[in-house]
Scaffold this motif. Structure first.
Motif, PDB file in Angstrom:
ATOM      1  N   GLU A 148       0.684   0.748   3.638  1.00  0.00           N
ATOM      2  CA  GLU A 148       0.760  -0.012   2.389  1.00  0.00           C
ATOM      3  C   GLU A 148       0.248   0.886   1.267  1.00  0.00           C
ATOM      4  O   GLU A 148      -0.953   1.065   1.112  1.00  0.00           O
ATOM      5  CB  GLU A 148      -0.059  -1.298   2.491  1.00  0.00           C
ATOM      6  CG  GLU A 148       0.444  -2.258   3.561  1.00  0.00           C
ATOM      7  CD  GLU A 148      -0.427  -3.495   3.701  1.00  0.00           C
ATOM      8  OE1 GLU A 148      -1.476  -3.570   3.021  1.00  0.00           O
ATOM      9  OE2 GLU A 148      -0.052  -4.392   4.477  1.00  0.00           O
ATOM     10  N   ASP A 195      -7.957  -0.857  10.135  1.00  0.00           N
ATOM     11  CA  ASP A 195      -7.101  -0.084   9.244  1.00  0.00           C
ATOM     12  C   ASP A 195      -7.757   1.238   8.873  1.00  0.00           C
ATOM     13  O   ASP A 195      -8.970   1.418   9.034  1.00  0.00           O
ATOM     14  CB  ASP A 195      -6.803  -0.865   7.963  1.00  0.00           C
ATOM     15  CG  ASP A 195      -5.959  -2.110   8.214  1.00  0.00           C
ATOM     16  OD1 ASP A 195      -5.372  -2.231   9.316  1.00  0.00           O
ATOM     17  OD2 ASP A 195      -5.886  -2.950   7.304  1.00  0.00           O
ATOM     18  N   SER A 249      -0.329   2.223  -2.583  1.00  0.00           N
ATOM     19  CA  SER A 249      -0.470   1.817  -3.976  1.00  0.00           C
ATOM     20  C   SER A 249      -1.058   2.977  -4.765  1.00  0.00           C
ATOM     21  O   SER A 249      -1.454   3.996  -4.192  1.00  0.00           O
ATOM     22  CB  SER A 249      -1.369   0.583  -4.108  1.00  0.00           C
ATOM     23  OG  SER A 249      -2.725   0.909  -3.834  1.00  0.00           O
ATOM     24  N   LYS A 260      -2.008   0.636   8.874  1.00  0.00           N
ATOM     25  CA  LYS A 260      -2.308  -0.309   9.943  1.00  0.00           C
ATOM     26  C   LYS A 260      -2.234   0.406  11.285  1.00  0.00           C
ATOM     27  O   LYS A 260      -1.190   0.939  11.666  1.00  0.00           O
ATOM     28  CB  LYS A 260      -1.293  -1.470   9.935  1.00  0.00           C
ATOM     29  CG  LYS A 260      -1.249  -2.259   8.645  1.00  0.00           C
ATOM     30  CD  LYS A 260      -2.446  -3.169   8.533  1.00  0.00           C
ATOM     31  CE  LYS A 260      -2.349  -4.052   7.307  1.00  0.00           C
ATOM     32  NZ  LYS A 260      -3.531  -4.915   7.149  1.00  0.00           N
ATOM     33  N   THR A 262      -4.272   3.666  -0.249  1.00  0.00           N
ATOM     34  CA  THR A 262      -3.280   3.346   0.775  1.00  0.00           C
ATOM     35  C   THR A 262      -3.998   2.855   2.020  1.00  0.00           C
ATOM     36  O   THR A 262      -5.046   3.397   2.389  1.00  0.00           O
ATOM     37  CB  THR A 262      -2.447   4.600   1.110  1.00  0.00           C
ATOM     38  OG1 THR A 262      -1.612   4.908  -0.007  1.00  0.00           O
ATOM     39  CG2 THR A 262      -1.573   4.381   2.345  1.00  0.00           C
ATOM     40  N   LYS A 272       2.475   1.107   9.998  1.00  0.00           N
ATOM     41  CA  LYS A 272       2.833   0.677   8.651  1.00  0.00           C
ATOM     42  C   LYS A 272       1.822   1.191   7.636  1.00  0.00           C
ATOM     43  O   LYS A 272       0.612   1.114   7.850  1.00  0.00           O
ATOM     44  CB  LYS A 272       2.888  -0.852   8.593  1.00  0.00           C
ATOM     45  CG  LYS A 272       3.306  -1.411   7.245  1.00  0.00           C
ATOM     46  CD  LYS A 272       3.351  -2.933   7.262  1.00  0.00           C
ATOM     47  CE  LYS A 272       3.739  -3.476   5.896  1.00  0.00           C
ATOM     48  NZ  LYS A 272       3.763  -4.964   5.882  1.00  0.00           N
TER      49      LYS A 272
END
Length: 201
Positions: free
Chosen positions: A105, A120, A107, A114, A111, A103
């Motif tokens: 995430e 991370d 922005s 995961k 970023t 995954k």
């Protein structure tokens, strides 16, 4: 380029002092005080706020290509590593993450991907997080202790090339075991969170 790692730790002042003593400077301190987030940046020193009930979200220290952050945690916990990449590299890495079923995430600022290894990976496209004109502080290599094999292979698939700055060893917990940092002032030492730090001249 590997430029960054982050820990949660109860040893905030000690960690800050350790890296400052080895040539890093404090670029920011952000903490929650009286219900809102505030900055406690230099020229403030710990004597100015040590006795206040501040929950520090992030303290950032920098030296050249190196950027290390830490925030308050009840126990020491390694959170993530960071790579400075171009926008094109960022998009390709995110595509590869989807192939790996990892995954992402995403922005505008950064970023987080995961991984299945209990930490991370941050992708940063903004070069102001480091001083690109100063090669000191560069994270030449880190060794991450993980619980299962396969990290190097997965990183090669994620980045589309071998990631020589990261290697792994198998252990009972997930943490950074060793960091080789260019221009670190001490030849061989251990930071307050258990990271063995070596100088690379």
């Amino acid at each position: 380029m590997l430029f960054h790692y982050h820990f949660w730790t109860p040893y905030l002042e000690e960690t800050e002092k350790f890296y400052e003593d080895n040539g890093f400077y404090i670029s920011q301190r952000i903490g929650k005080y009286q219900g809102k987030f505030q900055s406690f940046n230099p020229p403030l020193i710990w004597d100015d706020f040590r006795n206040k009930n501040i929950l520090f979200r992030i303290i950032e220290v920098k030296k050249g290509n190196g950027n290390i952050t830490f925030g308050y945690g009840k126990k020491i916990m390694f959170d993530h590593i960071g790579f400075l990449v171009s926008k094109e590299e960022h998009d390709k890495i995110c595509d590869n993450a989807r192939v790996l079923s990892w995954k992402a995430e995403i922005s505008d600022r950064r970023t987080f991907i995961k991984t299945p290894y209990e930490f991370d990976i941050e992708l940063q496209t903004h070069s102001d997080v480091v001083d690109l004109d100063d090669n000191t502080g560069k994270l030449e290599k880190i060794t991450i202790m993980i619980k299962s094999e396969g990290l190097e292979k997965d990183l090669t698939e994620l980045f589309g090339k071998e990631v020589q700055s990261v290697q792994s060893v198998i252990g009972e917990k997930v943490t950074i075991k060793e960091a080789i940092i260019k221009g670190f002032l001490t030849m061989n030492t251990v930071d307050p969170n258990g990271v063995n730090v070596f100088n690379c001249v």
